[in-house]
Design a protein around this motif. Structure first.
Motif, PDB file in Angstrom:
ATOM      1  N   ARG A 197      -7.311  -1.062  -7.376  1.00 29.17           N
ATOM      2  CA  ARG A 197      -7.762   0.066  -6.396  1.00 29.17           C
ATOM      3  C   ARG A 197      -9.152  -0.162  -5.632  1.00 29.17           C
ATOM      4  O   ARG A 197      -9.081  -0.281  -4.369  1.00 29.17           O
ATOM      5  N   GLU A 198      -9.837  -1.892  -5.659  1.00 26.34           N
ATOM      6  CA  GLU A 198     -10.535  -2.213  -5.035  1.00 26.34           C
ATOM      7  C   GLU A 198     -10.194  -2.773  -3.366  1.00 26.34           C
ATOM      8  O   GLU A 198     -10.450  -2.414  -2.726  1.00 26.34           O
ATOM      9  N   LEU A 199      -9.179  -3.384  -3.326  1.00 25.79           N
ATOM     10  CA  LEU A 199      -8.436  -3.975  -2.692  1.00 25.79           C
ATOM     11  C   LEU A 199      -7.778  -3.153  -1.916  1.00 25.79           C
ATOM     12  O   LEU A 199      -7.995  -3.132  -0.034  1.00 25.79           O
ATOM     13  N   ALA A 200      -6.987  -1.918  -1.991  1.00 22.98           N
ATOM     14  CA  ALA A 200      -6.472  -0.749  -1.418  1.00 22.98           C
ATOM     15  C   ALA A 200      -7.533  -0.196  -1.218  1.00 22.98           C
ATOM     16  O   ALA A 200      -7.403   0.259   0.679  1.00 22.98           O
TER      17      ALA A 200
ATOM     18  N   LEU B  51       0.957  -1.381   0.454  1.00 18.91           N
ATOM     19  CA  LEU B  51       0.051  -0.405   0.119  1.00 18.91           C
ATOM     20  C   LEU B  51       0.607   1.129   0.060  1.00 18.91           C
ATOM     21  O   LEU B  51       0.943   2.286  -0.758  1.00 18.91           O
ATOM     22  N   ILE B  52       2.474   1.383   0.833  1.00 25.72           N
ATOM     23  CA  ILE B  52       3.088   2.877   0.586  1.00 25.72           C
ATOM     24  C   ILE B  52       3.413   2.789  -0.576  1.00 25.72           C
ATOM     25  O   ILE B  52       3.478   3.707  -1.390  1.00 25.72           O
ATOM     26  N   SER B  53       3.885   1.124  -0.927  1.00 22.19           N
ATOM     27  CA  SER B  53       4.468   1.649  -2.454  1.00 22.19           C
ATOM     28  C   SER B  53       3.322   2.279  -3.935  1.00 22.19           C
ATOM     29  O   SER B  53       3.754   3.442  -4.015  1.00 22.19           O
ATOM     30  N   LEU B  54       2.237   1.527  -3.388  1.00 22.89           N
ATOM     31  CA  LEU B  54       1.229   2.502  -4.486  1.00 22.89           C
ATOM     32  C   LEU B  54       0.919   3.708  -4.317  1.00 22.89           C
ATOM     33  O   LEU B  54       0.609   4.509  -5.365  1.00 22.89           O
ATOM     34  N   ILE B  55       1.071   3.780  -2.930  1.00 20.41           N
ATOM     35  CA  ILE B  55       1.036   5.557  -2.934  1.00 20.41           C
ATOM     36  C   ILE B  55       1.789   6.214  -2.666  1.00 20.41           C
ATOM     37  O   ILE B  55       1.659   7.346  -3.754  1.00 20.41           O
ATOM     38  N   ASP B  56       3.360   5.628  -3.081  1.00 23.84           N
ATOM     39  CA  ASP B  56       4.068   6.251  -3.500  1.00 23.84           C
ATOM     40  C   ASP B  56       4.244   6.568  -4.790  1.00 23.84           C
ATOM     41  O   ASP B  56       5.194   7.848  -5.431  1.00 23.84           O
ATOM     42  N   ALA B  57       3.715   5.449  -5.262  1.00 16.47           N
ATOM     43  CA  ALA B  57       3.687   5.132  -7.328  1.00 16.47           C
ATOM     44  C   ALA B  57       2.550   6.287  -7.973  1.00 16.47           C
ATOM     45  O   ALA B  57       2.945   6.685  -8.976  1.00 16.47           O
TER      46      ALA B  57
ATOM     47  N   ASN C  61      -1.108  13.335   2.659  1.00 11.79           N
ATOM     48  CA  ASN C  61      -0.476  14.002   2.144  1.00 11.79           C
ATOM     49  C   ASN C  61       0.142  13.427   1.210  1.00 11.79           C
ATOM     50  O   ASN C  61       0.131  14.465   0.398  1.00 11.79           O
ATOM     51  N   ALA C  62       0.333  12.664   0.543  1.00  9.50           N
ATOM     52  CA  ALA C  62      -0.004  12.385  -0.716  1.00  9.50           C
ATOM     53  C   ALA C  62      -1.362  12.864  -1.882  1.00  9.50           C
ATOM     54  O   ALA C  62      -0.491  13.492  -2.274  1.00  9.50           O
ATOM     55  N   GLN C  63      -2.319  13.142  -1.314  1.00 10.60           N
ATOM     56  CA  GLN C  63      -2.932  14.401  -2.140  1.00 10.60           C
ATOM     57  C   GLN C  63      -3.180  15.466  -1.767  1.00 10.60           C
ATOM     58  O   GLN C  63      -3.429  16.648  -3.047  1.00 10.60           O
ATOM     59  N   ALA C  64      -2.592  16.145  -0.446  1.00 13.12           N
ATOM     60  CA  ALA C  64      -1.958  16.957  -0.231  1.00 13.12           C
ATOM     61  C   ALA C  64      -0.487  17.820  -1.456  1.00 13.12           C
ATOM     62  O   ALA C  64      -0.778  18.951  -1.903  1.00 13.12           O
TER      63      ALA C  64
ATOM     64  N   ASP D 159      -4.600  10.122  -5.580  1.00 11.77           N
ATOM     65  CA  ASP D 159      -6.106   9.972  -6.057  1.00 11.77           C
ATOM     66  C   ASP D 159      -6.262   8.617  -6.785  1.00 11.77           C
ATOM     67  O   ASP D 159      -5.144   8.030  -7.282  1.00 11.77           O
ATOM     68  N   LEU D 160      -7.685   7.925  -5.838  1.00 11.60           N
ATOM     69  CA  LEU D 160      -6.929   6.600  -6.000  1.00 11.60           C
ATOM     70  C   LEU D 160      -7.796   5.833  -7.438  1.00 11.60           C
ATOM     71  O   LEU D 160      -7.427   4.825  -7.766  1.00 11.60           O
TER      72      LEU D 160
END
Length: 149
Positions: free
Chosen positions: A26-29, A7-13, A45-48, A17-18
């Motif tokens: 996406r659904e699993l996240a 999940l952290i790697s998905l947020i970083d990559a 933080n990623a959205q900001a 915005d989901l």
């Protein structure tokens, strides 16, 4: 179920915005974010950051491409083969070819062969060496001696 590291790697990559995330994850996240409340702060933080990046303006660089294309390239330095060829076939300012350079280069193997030849140790006893005539004589006698009983 996605792991916390995934999940952290998905947020970083893909950012906050989901909708930008891969559809398969996406659904699993969305389901897994409820299990990891500390990752909601990471997502905020990623959205900001996404909103700050979308609000920022890139400056206009008028004529940048033309200026870059107009700049001269740095001079090319010849490689070792180009340098050696220029050295061998050098021409003086008066237009005379320097013939001695290829001659010196051609003499290097000769000088190396002379040096190696002089380093060989040929100081052996001269009495142990047979001349060609003596070798032929002994070879001829050897056949006769072997045939006699």
């Amino acid at each position: 179920m996605l792991s916390r590291d995934r999940l952290i790697s998905l947020i970083d990559a893909y950012g906050g915005d989901l909708q930008r995330w891969p559809a398969a994850e996406r659904e699993l996240a969305e389901q897994c974010l409820d299990n990891y409340p500390e990752l909601l702060a990471e997502l905020k933080n990623a959205q900001a950051l996404d909103s700050w990046l979308s609000d920022s303006q890139t400056p206009a660089f008028a004529g940048l491409e033309a200026r870059l294309l107009a700049q001269p390239l740095p001079p090319r330095r010849p490689g070792i083969l180009g340098w050696a060829g220029h050295w061998l076939m050098a021409v003086t300012s008066a237009g005379v070819a320097q013939w001695w350079r290829p001659a010196v280069l051609a003499c290097i193997p000769l000088m190396l062969g002379l040096y190696v030849g002089m380093q060989l140790n040929l100081d052996s006893d001269a009495n142990t060496w047979l001349t060609t005539d003596e070798e032929l004589y002994w070879m001829a006698l050897g056949e006769l001696v072997e045939e006699t009983p």
